[in-house]
Design an enzyme around this catalytic site. Structure first.
Site, mmCIF file in Angstrom:
data_model
loop_
_atom_site.group_PDB
_atom_site.id
_atom_site.type_symbol
_atom_site.label_atom_id
_atom_site.label_comp_id
_atom_site.label_asym_id
_atom_site.label_seq_id
_atom_site.Cartn_x
_atom_site.Cartn_y
_atom_site.Cartn_z
ATOM 1 N N GLU A 12 -78.570 -28.691 -100.007
ATOM 2 C CA GLU A 12 -78.959 -28.614 -98.847
ATOM 3 C C GLU A 12 -79.035 -30.049 -98.380
ATOM 4 O O GLU A 12 -78.951 -30.200 -96.964
ATOM 5 C CB GLU A 12 -80.327 -28.236 -98.974
ATOM 6 N N GLY A 78 -84.884 -16.521 -97.106
ATOM 7 C CA GLY A 78 -84.550 -14.960 -97.179
ATOM 8 C C GLY A 78 -85.032 -14.402 -95.788
ATOM 9 O O GLY A 78 -86.327 -14.715 -95.266
ATOM 10 N N MET A 170 -89.738 -21.504 -99.557
ATOM 11 C CA MET A 170 -90.832 -22.230 -100.723
ATOM 12 C C MET A 170 -91.247 -23.657 -100.292
ATOM 13 O O MET A 170 -92.063 -24.093 -101.267
ATOM 14 C CB MET A 170 -90.193 -22.193 -101.922
ATOM 15 N N GLU A 171 -90.929 -24.193 -99.178
ATOM 16 C CA GLU A 171 -91.465 -25.495 -98.869
ATOM 17 C C GLU A 171 -91.903 -25.550 -97.593
ATOM 18 O O GLU A 171 -92.774 -26.587 -97.368
ATOM 19 C CB GLU A 171 -89.870 -26.434 -99.173
ATOM 20 N N ASP A 194 -79.862 -14.800 -97.888
ATOM 21 C CA ASP A 194 -80.303 -13.488 -98.632
ATOM 22 C C ASP A 194 -81.291 -12.536 -97.565
ATOM 23 O O ASP A 194 -81.774 -13.184 -96.675
ATOM 24 C CB ASP A 194 -80.972 -13.426 -99.896
#
Length: 235
Positions: A12, A78, A170-171, A194
């Site tokens: 990233e 996602g 997640m962050e 995804d």
């Protein structure tokens, strides 16, 4: 103005690092904080690692130790919102935690969501418009975070029912939380790798590199478009 840029994975931040004139490297917390310039802007760049605690610690460090004036978190996510496809981009309107009990709202900072900076979001939209292949493939929306890779339809539906997010990762909310505490403008940019469903593991593996590169390309375009003498931030 100094920009703090964080990504959870090496993929990233790799493209950003390649475009950065690096002046200093500081090893800390099992990672490296890179200081230098991109398109004439002062930048501190770090691969913060996966998860809320890693992200929050690195975001706080970028603000406190390295003096960043804003934080931009780039990466993958996602897709949750209907009509959002693989490699589409979500620009955060706000972030929040999908795995936080409501009792936490009784305690500081007593909020479920952290508003993203409108000026940074508008600049990101300009960056999307400046990249022909991004036309019609971006939107602003709520991003929710938790220490969990969402890869089944039942969990996805539960999060959608409770939070109605554009995407899940997640962050971002941890970085939004840290930015709020330091009173710094922030933005989260996420490209869909995804659909956070039963096929998420396979889809993620197929699209992680391209999705990560898309988000990195957008922050590079934002820096290119931003005036080095004036602030893009709202307020």
């Amino acid at each position: 103005m100094k920009w703090g840029i964080l990504g959870a994975l090496d993929a990233e931040i790799e493209l950003i690092r390649k475009h950065m004139d690096i002046k200093c490297e500081t090893p800390l917390f099992g990672t490296v904080f890179y200081e230098g310039t991109v398109s004439g802007h002062e930048v501190v760049l770090v691969c913060c690692g996966v998860g809320k605690v890693n992200a929050a610690v690195c975001a706080a460090t970028v603000c406190d130790k390295f003096g960043a004036d804003c934080i931009v978190n780039v990466g993958i996510a996602g897709a949750m919102e209907h009509g959002l496809h693989i490699l589409d981009v979500v620009i955060s309107s706000e972030t929040g935690f999908h795995d936080q009990d409501e009792v936490m709202l009784k305690y500081y900072p007593q909020r479920a969501f952290f508003p993203a900076d409108g000026g940074l979001a508008a600049l990101c939209e300009r960056a999307c418009e400046a990249i022909p292949e991004m036309a019609g493939r971006y939107r602003r929306g709520r991003i929710v975070s938790g220490d969990q890779f969402i890869s089944d339809a039942q969990t996805k539906q539960s999060i959608n029912d409770r939070f109605a997010p554009a995407c899940v990762e997640m962050e971002g909310a941890a970085i939004g939380h840290a930015a709020f505490m330091f009173d710094k403008p922030y933005l989260v940019i996420r490209t869909m790798s995804d659909a956070a469903d039963d096929a998420a593991d396979e889809t993620y593996d197929n699209f992680i590199e391209e999705a990560a590169r898309t988000s990195a390309t957008l922050i590079l375009k934002m820096l290119e478009l931003s005036d080095t003498e004036t602030s893009p931030f709202r307020g």
